[in-house]
Design a protein around this motif. Structure first.
Motif, short mmCIF file in Angstrom:
data_model
loop_
_atom_site.label_atom_id
_atom_site.label_comp_id
_atom_site.label_asym_id
_atom_site.label_seq_id
_atom_site.Cartn_x
_atom_site.Cartn_y
_atom_site.Cartn_z
N GLY A 179 48.89 46.55 27.86
CA GLY A 179 49.74 47.68 28.23
C GLY A 179 49.63 48.06 29.68
N THR A 180 48.42 47.97 30.25
CA THR A 180 48.20 48.42 31.63
C THR A 180 47.88 47.28 32.59
N GLY A 181 47.46 46.13 32.06
CA GLY A 181 47.07 45.02 32.93
C GLY A 181 45.72 45.24 33.59
N ASN A 182 44.91 46.12 33.02
CA ASN A 182 43.60 46.43 33.59
C ASN A 182 42.48 45.80 32.78
N VAL A 183 41.36 45.62 33.44
CA VAL A 183 40.14 45.13 32.81
C VAL A 183 39.11 46.26 32.85
N THR A 184 38.34 46.41 31.78
CA THR A 184 37.32 47.45 31.71
C THR A 184 35.99 46.92 32.22
N LEU A 185 35.38 47.65 33.15
CA LEU A 185 34.04 47.36 33.64
C LEU A 185 33.11 48.46 33.16
N THR A 202 38.09 51.11 35.10
CA THR A 202 39.25 50.25 34.93
C THR A 202 39.63 49.66 36.28
N GLN A 203 39.85 48.35 36.28
CA GLN A 203 40.25 47.64 37.50
C GLN A 203 41.42 46.73 37.20
N SER A 204 42.34 46.63 38.14
CA SER A 204 43.49 45.75 37.98
C SER A 204 43.02 44.30 37.86
N SER A 205 43.61 43.57 36.91
CA SER A 205 43.25 42.16 36.74
C SER A 205 43.62 41.36 37.99
N ASN A 206 44.70 41.75 38.70
CA ASN A 206 45.09 41.06 39.93
C ASN A 206 44.02 41.23 41.00
#
Length: 405
Positions: free
Chosen positions: A274-280, A221-225
């Motif tokens: 919910g978290t603003g994260n992107v899955t890699l 998981t990585q922050s979209s920002n």
């Protein structure tokens, strides 16, 4: 008998003593005042900023996931006669896992074979009958209607053969399904049933699960920002892609490094609201099955190469009351200046600085407790710096030269 000293003489002697004391005091103050400027200049250790090409990495949390997962369910109903595997063992694709009682399915196969034989026998008589009626209808030996009925009966007989053959195939397939086989190769879990259990076709509860563990996925998981920041840095040329698929290394829960390196497969096309994260997702070889599904890991990704990266030792960076990163910089005039920094994470034991410092700046990394913004300071000699480091390692402060006097 002691001599008698006149009162005037005693007064003169006291005056002389007071004058001498005052002179000594003035001399001492003058000496302290003369030495004060030298005592105020503290010696500090500095780190000179020099931009350099640096491979940047990003550390992300993640969990492992099996490459393939197959939940085993029966395709026919019946009683489980045998379990043919060891729980937790590795199985090959197609290997037998369970044996369902085949008696009723064997009977269905036998019945279908008999029906096929009967249909083929009817076909043997309908074909010659059509040939005879064809000759007779030409000499009006039979009516045209009887000839057409014979043709229809022959076609019906052929259809009956095909139907009986299909029924036999279905019965044979169901008989094969009484042997429940592994759909994929991998490690098998615990069995949810025991011999004697009654199962039904396509039931909701799986009998067991087979998971392929080599290779294995790691979902990160990585922050979209942060993802946007890296993308912009690559597009602007601030970062240069290392080339090909990004290489990934793993740090296990106990802090050890996983022996195999993996490759980044893809990033998800949507952001978790919910978290603003992107899955890699990364793919790793797992020949020894050291990684098991569901393990928590930390992955280190190669983000790219910054040709003009500024990295400062972490001991030279602190936080102010607002939470901003700050550093004390020794100017060319010997005056200490405080800088507000924008950092972009860490690289080993150093902070990556995006703004606030330029090439040639001297960041104070030793003797920070001796100085404050606006104060005068000088760069400690290498020997003095080494002595300070040695004294710190020994757990005691080095002796001051002036304290010996």
């Amino acid at each position: 008998m002691e001599p008698i000293i006149p009162t005037s003489s005693r007064r003169a002697a006291g005056t002389i003593v007071l004058l001498c004391s005052a002179a000594a005091l003035v001399a001492g103050c003058s000496k302290s005042t003369a030495e004060a400027p030298h005592a105020q200049v503290a010696e500090v250790g500095v780190f000179t900023v020099a931009p350099q090409a640096l491979s940047l990495t990003t550390e992300l949390p993640g969990r492992t996931a099996a490459f393939q997962v197959a939940e085993v369910r029966p395709q026919v109903g019946g009683l489980i006669q045998k379990r043919l595997f060891v729980e937790g063992a590795d199985v090959k694709a197609g290997s037998a896992l369970y044996q369902i009682d085949p008696a009723s399915y064997q009977a269905a196969v036998n019945s279908a074979k008999a029906a096929l034989s009967k249909a083929r026998a009817n076909l043997l008589t309908s074909g010659p009958k059509v040939a005879r009626y064809k000759e007779l209808v030409a000499i009006d030996g039979v009516s045209r209607q009887e000839y057409e009925d014979a043709i229809a009966a022959h076609e019906q007989a052929k259809a009956d053969v095909e139907s009986a053959a299909a029924a036999l195939d279905t019965a044979a397939i169901n008989l094969r399904y009484t042997n429940v086989n592994a759909p994929i190769g991998g490690r098998i879990g615990r069995s949810a049933v025991t011999p004697g259990a009654l199962v039904t076709a396509s039931q909701a509860n799986a009998l067991t699960t087979v998971q392929q563990l080599d290779p294995i996925y790691v979902d990160l998981t990585q922050s979209s920002n942060e993802l946007l920041r890296l993308k912009k840095a690559l597009e602007s040329g601030q970062l240069k892609q290392a080339g090909g698929q990004a290489r990934v290394t793993l740090l296990l829960a106990d802090g050890s490094k996983y022996a195999e390196s993996g490759k980044l497969q893809f990033s998800d096309v949507s952001v978790d609201p919910g978290t603003g994260n992107v899955t890699l997702r990364a793919l790793f070889p797992n020949p020894k099955h050291d990684l098991l599904p569901g393990m928590f890991v930390r992955a280190v990704l190669d983000s790219g190469v910054d040709e003009q990266a500024i990295a400062v030792p972490q001991q030279g960076v602190s936080r102010n009351a607002k939470g901003e990163a700050t550093a004390l910089v020794l100017g060319k005039d010997g005056k200490v200046e405080q800088r507000i920094l924008v950092t972009g994470g860490t690289q080993g034991d150093k902070w990556l600085v995006q703004s606030g410092l330029v090439a040639g700046d001297r960041v104070i990394v030793e003797g920070l407790q001796k100085v404050r913004p606006g104060a005068q300071a000088s760069v400690a000699k290498p020997a003095a710096t080494a002595a300070v480091a040695a004294g710190g390692a020994a757990g005691k402060a080095p002796a001051n030269a002036n304290s010996a006097h």
